[in-house]
Design a protein around this motif. Structure first.
Motif, short mmCIF file in Angstrom:
data_model
loop_
_atom_site.label_atom_id
_atom_site.label_comp_id
_atom_site.label_asym_id
_atom_site.label_seq_id
_atom_site.Cartn_x
_atom_site.Cartn_y
_atom_site.Cartn_z
N TRP A 92 10.86 1.73 2.37
CA TRP A 92 9.45 1.49 2.71
C TRP A 92 8.54 2.28 1.75
CZ3 TRP A 92 6.52 5.44 5.46
CH2 TRP A 92 5.20 5.05 5.70
N THR A 143 6.05 0.59 -1.06
CA THR A 143 4.64 0.80 -0.74
C THR A 143 3.95 1.69 -1.76
OG1 THR A 143 5.15 0.52 1.61
CG2 THR A 143 3.05 1.55 1.08
N ASP A 156 -4.26 -8.16 -5.04
CA ASP A 156 -4.84 -8.96 -3.95
C ASP A 156 -5.16 -10.34 -4.52
OD1 ASP A 156 -7.27 -8.78 -5.37
OD2 ASP A 156 -8.20 -7.40 -3.95
N PHE A 212 -2.98 0.79 0.69
CA PHE A 212 -1.84 1.14 1.51
C PHE A 212 -1.60 0.13 2.64
CE2 PHE A 212 0.23 3.61 4.91
CZ PHE A 212 1.35 4.06 4.23
N GLY A 213 -2.66 -0.30 3.31
CA GLY A 213 -2.51 -1.25 4.42
C GLY A 213 -1.93 -2.58 3.97
N ARG A 214 -2.42 -3.11 2.89
CA ARG A 214 -1.94 -4.39 2.37
C ARG A 214 -0.49 -4.26 1.87
NH1 ARG A 214 -5.28 -8.89 1.07
NH2 ARG A 214 -7.03 -7.49 1.36
N ASN A 248 1.70 -2.13 2.99
CA ASN A 248 2.49 -2.04 4.22
C ASN A 248 2.75 -3.41 4.81
OD1 ASN A 248 3.52 0.28 5.54
ND2 ASN A 248 1.46 1.13 5.53
N GLY A 249 1.70 -4.21 4.93
CA GLY A 249 1.84 -5.55 5.48
C GLY A 249 2.79 -6.39 4.66
N TRP A 297 6.56 -5.02 5.32
CA TRP A 297 7.12 -5.41 6.62
C TRP A 297 7.18 -6.93 6.76
CZ3 TRP A 297 9.93 -1.76 8.40
CH2 TRP A 297 9.57 -0.44 8.18
N ALA A 320 0.11 -10.99 3.72
CA ALA A 320 -0.60 -9.79 3.28
C ALA A 320 -1.79 -10.10 2.38
CB ALA A 320 0.37 -8.85 2.55
#
Length: 150
Positions: free
Chosen positions: A68, A72, A94, A102-104, A106-107, A110, A140
């Protein structure tokens, strides 16, 4: 905005490189920690079965957390790519070609589990979508593009 998207075979090659790197690295870390757990628990008089169970659990946790963090952190770094992607000239962005946070990341990480759980169809989608996106990329809001020339 028009991008030169990283296709299925190029991304598969990058995934193989990243798998080799993570498996070697995490195995070495796991062995080192396993040795210390064995020495510490053996000195405390713990039975071998307990030592093996605890070392196995620690190794499993290192594997999950290590992968992870690997994906990430590298994808949010200035490289915008894991070492495997960087070697092959790919970047994770993007939908506008900008660095992801970080959020994107992470998505996306996972979401790869979902892509794998449905008989790898989420990954196979890369070969057939216009923007060469896997299900995890769509979830994501990311693209994998060939790095623009300097």
């Amino acid at each position: 905005m028009e991008f030169n998207h990283g296709g299925f075979w190029l991304r598969l090659a990058a995934a193989i490189i990243d798998t080799i790197i993570t498996q070697l690295g995490l195995t070495i870390i796991g062995v080192i920690i396993g040795i210390f757990v064995g020495i510490f628990m053996g000195a405390a008089g713990s039975p071998m079965g307990d030592i093996e169970m605890i070392a196995g659990g620690i190794g499993y946790a290192i594997g999950i957390i290590g992968q992870w963090l690997y994906f990430t952190i590298f994808e949010i770094s200035g490289w915008m790519a894991t070492p495997g992607k960087k070697i092959l000239g790919l970047q994770v962005t993007d939908l506008n070609g900008q660095q992801i946070g970080f959020g994107r990341a992470n998505g996306r990480y996972w979401g790869k589990i979902v892509s794998a759980l449905i008989l790898m169809i989420g990954f196979i989608m890369i070969a057939f979508t216009d923007k060469k996106q896997g299900l995890h990329d769509i979830m994501a809001g990311t693209l994998v593009i060939k790095k623009p020339s300097a």
